[in-house]
Every structure is written in structure tokens, then in C-alpha cells.
Motif scaffolding. Structure first.
Motif, PDB file in Angstrom:
ATOM      1  N   THR A  33      84.705  73.061 -26.255  1.00  0.00           N
ATOM      2  CA  THR A  33      85.920  72.694 -25.535  1.00  0.00           C
ATOM      3  C   THR A  33      86.104  72.690 -24.109  1.00  0.00           C
ATOM      4  N   LEU A  34      85.471  73.604 -23.346  1.00  0.00           N
ATOM      5  CA  LEU A  34      85.691  73.393 -22.006  1.00  0.00           C
ATOM      6  C   LEU A  34      84.934  72.209 -21.387  1.00  0.00           C
ATOM      7  N   THR A  35      83.948  71.922 -21.936  1.00  0.00           N
ATOM      8  CA  THR A  35      83.224  70.765 -21.394  1.00  0.00           C
ATOM      9  C   THR A  35      84.010  69.404 -21.745  1.00  0.00           C
ATOM     10  N   LYS A  36      84.648  69.396 -22.743  1.00  0.00           N
ATOM     11  CA  LYS A  36      85.444  68.195 -23.155  1.00  0.00           C
ATOM     12  C   LYS A  36      86.725  68.230 -22.394  1.00  0.00           C
ATOM     13  N   ILE A  37      87.306  69.418 -22.415  1.00  0.00           N
ATOM     14  CA  ILE A  37      88.422  69.318 -21.439  1.00  0.00           C
ATOM     15  C   ILE A  37      88.038  68.961 -19.824  1.00  0.00           C
ATOM     16  N   ALA A  38      87.148  69.537 -19.319  1.00  0.00           N
ATOM     17  CA  ALA A  38      86.706  69.060 -17.891  1.00  0.00           C
ATOM     18  C   ALA A  38      86.576  67.666 -17.842  1.00  0.00           C
ATOM     19  N   PHE A  39      85.751  66.859 -18.850  1.00  0.00           N
ATOM     20  CA  PHE A  39      85.898  65.371 -18.712  1.00  0.00           C
ATOM     21  C   PHE A  39      87.098  64.615 -19.228  1.00  0.00           C
ATOM     22  N   LEU A  40      87.681  64.962 -20.194  1.00  0.00           N
ATOM     23  CA  LEU A  40      89.145  64.251 -20.288  1.00  0.00           C
ATOM     24  C   LEU A  40      89.880  64.556 -19.303  1.00  0.00           C
ATOM     25  N   GLY A  41      90.197  65.597 -18.879  1.00  0.00           N
ATOM     26  CA  GLY A  41      91.205  65.788 -17.643  1.00  0.00           C
ATOM     27  C   GLY A  41      90.847  65.359 -16.290  1.00  0.00           C
ATOM     28  N   TRP A  42      89.535  65.792 -15.807  1.00  0.00           N
ATOM     29  CA  TRP A  42      88.969  65.537 -14.479  1.00  0.00           C
ATOM     30  C   TRP A  42      87.921  64.683 -14.312  1.00  0.00           C
ATOM     31  N   GLY A  43      87.279  64.086 -15.346  1.00  0.00           N
ATOM     32  CA  GLY A  43      86.104  63.084 -15.345  1.00  0.00           C
ATOM     33  C   GLY A  43      84.911  63.877 -14.949  1.00  0.00           C
ATOM     34  N   GLY A  50      97.480  67.425 -15.349  1.00  0.00           N
ATOM     35  CA  GLY A  50      98.590  66.847 -14.900  1.00  0.00           C
ATOM     36  C   GLY A  50      98.536  65.307 -14.984  1.00  0.00           C
ATOM     37  N   ARG A  51      97.707  65.090 -15.787  1.00  0.00           N
ATOM     38  CA  ARG A  51      97.434  63.530 -15.750  1.00  0.00           C
ATOM     39  C   ARG A  51      98.019  62.946 -17.050  1.00  0.00           C
ATOM     40  N   ASP A  52      98.380  61.566 -17.121  1.00  0.00           N
ATOM     41  CA  ASP A  52      99.202  61.083 -18.332  1.00  0.00           C
ATOM     42  C   ASP A  52      98.084  60.186 -19.207  1.00  0.00           C
ATOM     43  N   ARG A  53      97.092  60.144 -18.807  1.00  0.00           N
ATOM     44  CA  ARG A  53      96.019  59.453 -19.415  1.00  0.00           C
ATOM     45  C   ARG A  53      94.707  60.257 -19.353  1.00  0.00           C
ATOM     46  N   PRO A  54      93.659  60.088 -20.341  1.00  0.00           N
ATOM     47  CA  PRO A  54      92.298  60.835 -20.317  1.00  0.00           C
ATOM     48  C   PRO A  54      91.236  59.865 -19.603  1.00  0.00           C
ATOM     49  N   PHE A  55      90.390  60.626 -19.196  1.00  0.00           N
ATOM     50  CA  PHE A  55      89.363  59.554 -18.850  1.00  0.00           C
ATOM     51  C   PHE A  55      88.559  59.199 -19.943  1.00  0.00           C
ATOM     52  N   ILE A  56      87.993  57.779 -19.844  1.00  0.00           N
ATOM     53  CA  ILE A  56      87.437  57.234 -20.801  1.00  0.00           C
ATOM     54  C   ILE A  56      85.632  57.099 -20.632  1.00  0.00           C
ATOM     55  N   ARG A  57      84.924  57.165 -21.416  1.00  0.00           N
ATOM     56  CA  ARG A  57      83.448  57.166 -20.954  1.00  0.00           C
ATOM     57  C   ARG A  57      83.029  55.904 -20.498  1.00  0.00           C
ATOM     58  N   ALA A  58      83.571  54.855 -20.981  1.00  0.00           N
ATOM     59  CA  ALA A  58      83.001  53.415 -20.633  1.00  0.00           C
ATOM     60  C   ALA A  58      83.151  53.142 -19.242  1.00  0.00           C
ATOM     61  N   ARG A  59      84.529  53.557 -18.715  1.00  0.00           N
ATOM     62  CA  ARG A  59      84.902  53.290 -17.294  1.00  0.00           C
ATOM     63  C   ARG A  59      84.229  54.213 -16.413  1.00  0.00           C
ATOM     64  N   VAL A  74      92.419  68.757 -28.028  1.00  0.00           N
ATOM     65  CA  VAL A  74      91.835  69.005 -26.845  1.00  0.00           C
ATOM     66  C   VAL A  74      92.412  68.112 -25.722  1.00  0.00           C
ATOM     67  N   THR A  75      92.652  66.725 -26.311  1.00  0.00           N
ATOM     68  CA  THR A  75      93.159  65.695 -25.095  1.00  0.00           C
ATOM     69  C   THR A  75      94.409  66.113 -24.563  1.00  0.00           C
ATOM     70  N   HIS A  76      95.350  66.521 -25.558  1.00  0.00           N
ATOM     71  CA  HIS A  76      96.825  67.252 -24.868  1.00  0.00           C
ATOM     72  C   HIS A  76      96.446  68.409 -23.901  1.00  0.00           C
ATOM     73  N   ILE A  77      95.811  69.388 -24.178  1.00  0.00           N
ATOM     74  CA  ILE A  77      95.444  70.410 -23.374  1.00  0.00           C
ATOM     75  C   ILE A  77      94.810  70.090 -22.338  1.00  0.00           C
ATOM     76  N   ALA A  78      94.081  69.266 -22.143  1.00  0.00           N
ATOM     77  CA  ALA A  78      93.257  68.541 -20.921  1.00  0.00           C
ATOM     78  C   ALA A  78      94.189  67.853 -19.990  1.00  0.00           C
ATOM     79  N   LEU A  79      95.033  67.023 -20.496  1.00  0.00           N
ATOM     80  CA  LEU A  79      96.128  66.400 -19.779  1.00  0.00           C
ATOM     81  C   LEU A  79      97.168  67.304 -19.122  1.00  0.00           C
ATOM     82  N   HIS A  80      97.522  68.037 -19.958  1.00  0.00           N
ATOM     83  CA  HIS A  80      98.554  69.068 -19.636  1.00  0.00           C
ATOM     84  C   HIS A  80      98.066  70.009 -18.518  1.00  0.00           C
ATOM     85  N   LEU A  81      96.724  70.457 -18.479  1.00  0.00           N
ATOM     86  CA  LEU A  81      96.129  71.269 -17.514  1.00  0.00           C
ATOM     87  C   LEU A  81      95.849  70.417 -16.362  1.00  0.00           C
TER      88      LEU A  81
END
Length: 231
Positions: A56-66, A195-204, A186-193
Motif C-alpha cells: 500500500t505504501l509503495t502504491k500511495i507513494a507513486f500515485l500521490g507523488w510519482g 493534495g493532488r486532484d489526479r494520480p500519477f500515470i505510469r506511461a507519462r 488507495v488512489t483516494h488516500i494517495a490524492l488526499h495525502l
């Protein structure tokens, strides 16, 4: 092995889904509590919970902060690989606890092989990169081996093999295709923590474009483009 039909790879990968493996983990804890001790059951839940926390932590780190490793195409530990490699060896171990040590070892090895097959399926189906699948298998295997090591000298004979094995098998069959929206949570937790409104995407992220795309949301409220967080 890569020549297997696609539907078989999907069947293998579903063995690692959170909708199946988490209830199996709870069932293992209940059998441990009923047949052995609450301390052993709590220890198992703590170990598998810690492993799930790493995912969970590794996924939050990527989705929220890249946060990831571009050189390895690593954006988070594979939850499917981790859960299957942690849960199935312990399920076999519990069912075979009254058996001889070599039989128990063979059962744990079979469980680890099942987890490795799930990890491979995630790569074949392009759900994860090899580094993410390997990381999941390593974390899950360490969790399973740690519990087996702690529980190895537990007095056998308090539980019969048949009811344990049958109950776990029936649960696996009944929940084989059950899915839970863990990625959505997990995406909602990552965005909440973050402060972003959109998650990071792997391809970009992979090519260095850090501005994430908006993820389409299905009418049900789930993210339409995201699989399980424990993927």
C-alpha cells in the motif's frame, strides 16, 4: 509456459486477488485461533498485515507523488504476487501441520510455486513490470517463511487435516473471481495525502512527463481505468 491461452493466465492471476487471498488469510487466522492459540493467529495477521502495508505504501507513494524507479519500471510492489506468495504457503503449512516435516516443506514449496505463477501472470498480462512482480514475490515469500519459521514447532494434532483443507479449498473456489475496488480506495488516500486532484500515470511518468492525467470514473463510483490496488 508463456504459450498458455490467455484465459488460463487470467485464471492464474485471479488466485492472487485481494477478494480471495484476504479472506483466506482471515480463515487461516481463525483456524490458528481455534486449533492452536490466539497469539499464533495474531502473529500471522500482523505479518501479512505488514506485508500488505508495504504494498500500500509503495502504491500511495507513486500515485500521490510519482515516487518510483524509472530504470526498473517500478511503481509499486505487486499485491497479487505478494498476497499469493504469502497466503498459499501458509495455507498448505496449516493443513499439513500434523504431517511429517518433509511433507510440510513440500506443501510450503507448492504454495510458493503458486505465488510465483501468479507473479509471472501479472507480467504476462502486462499488469506489472518484472521488477514489481519480483518485489511482490519476495515480500510475500519472506512473510510466509517468517510465519512458518515461528510456527514450525507448534504441537500438531489439534486440528484434523480434512476440515482445514476442505474449508480453505471451498473458500478458494467460492471467491476465485471476487474483486474488491482496492485501487479506488488507495488512489483516494494517495490524492488526499498528496493534495493532488489526479494520480500519477505510469506511461507519462516513465517518459518523464510528471503531470498526471485525470482518471475516468465509472458510473458505479469506481475508477474505470484502474485495476485492484493489490494488483
Amino acid at each position: 509456459m508463456h504459450d498458455l491461452p490467455l484465459h488460463l493466465w487470467f485464471s492464474i492471476t485471479r488466485l492472487g486477488g485481494a477478494g480471495l487471498t484476504l479472506p483466506l488469510a482471515v480463515a487461516i487466522a481463525l483456524w490458528l485461533a481455534l486449533g492452536y492459540s490466539w497469539r499464533l493467529a495474531a502473529g500471522w495477521l500482523a505479518i501479512v498485515g505488514a506485508a500488505a502495508g508495504i504494498v500500500t505504501l509503495t502504491k500511495i507513494a507513486f500515485l500521490g507523488w510519482g515516487i518510483g524507479v524509472r530504470e526498473w519500471d517500478f511503481t509499486g510492489v505487486s499485491g497479487h504476487a505478494m498476497l499469493s506468495t504469502a497466503v498459499y504457503p501458509v495455507a498448505f503449512f496449516l493443513a499439513l501441520l500434523p504431517a511429517r516435516p518433509m511433507v510440510r516443506i513440500a506443501g510450503v514449496a507448492c504454495g510458493l510455486a503458486a505465488g510465483l505463477a501468479v507473479g509471472l501472470s501479472r507480467v504476462v498480462l502486462s499488469a506489472h513490470s518484472p521488477s514489481e512482480a519480483v518485489a511482490g514475490c519476495v515480500v510475500g515469500a519472506l512473510a510466509a517463511i517468517l510465519f512458518v519459521w515461528r510456527a514450525w514447532d507448534t504441537k500438531p494434532g489439534k486440528l484434523s487435516v480434512v476440515p482445514v483443507a476442505v474449508s480453505l479449498l471451498m473458500l478458494a473456489v467460492a471467491l476465485h473471481d471476487v474483486r474488491v475496488p482496492t485501487q479506488y480506495w488507495v488512489t483516494h488516500i494517495a490524492l488526499h495525502l498528496s493534495g493532488r486532484d489526479r494520480p500519477f500515470i505510469r506511461a507519462r511518468w516513465r517518459v518523464g512527463h510528471d503531470a498526471p492525467h485525470r482518471v475516468p470514473v465509472a458510473p458505479s463510483g469506481r475508477s474505470a481505468a484502474l485495476p485492484s490496488a493489490f494488483a
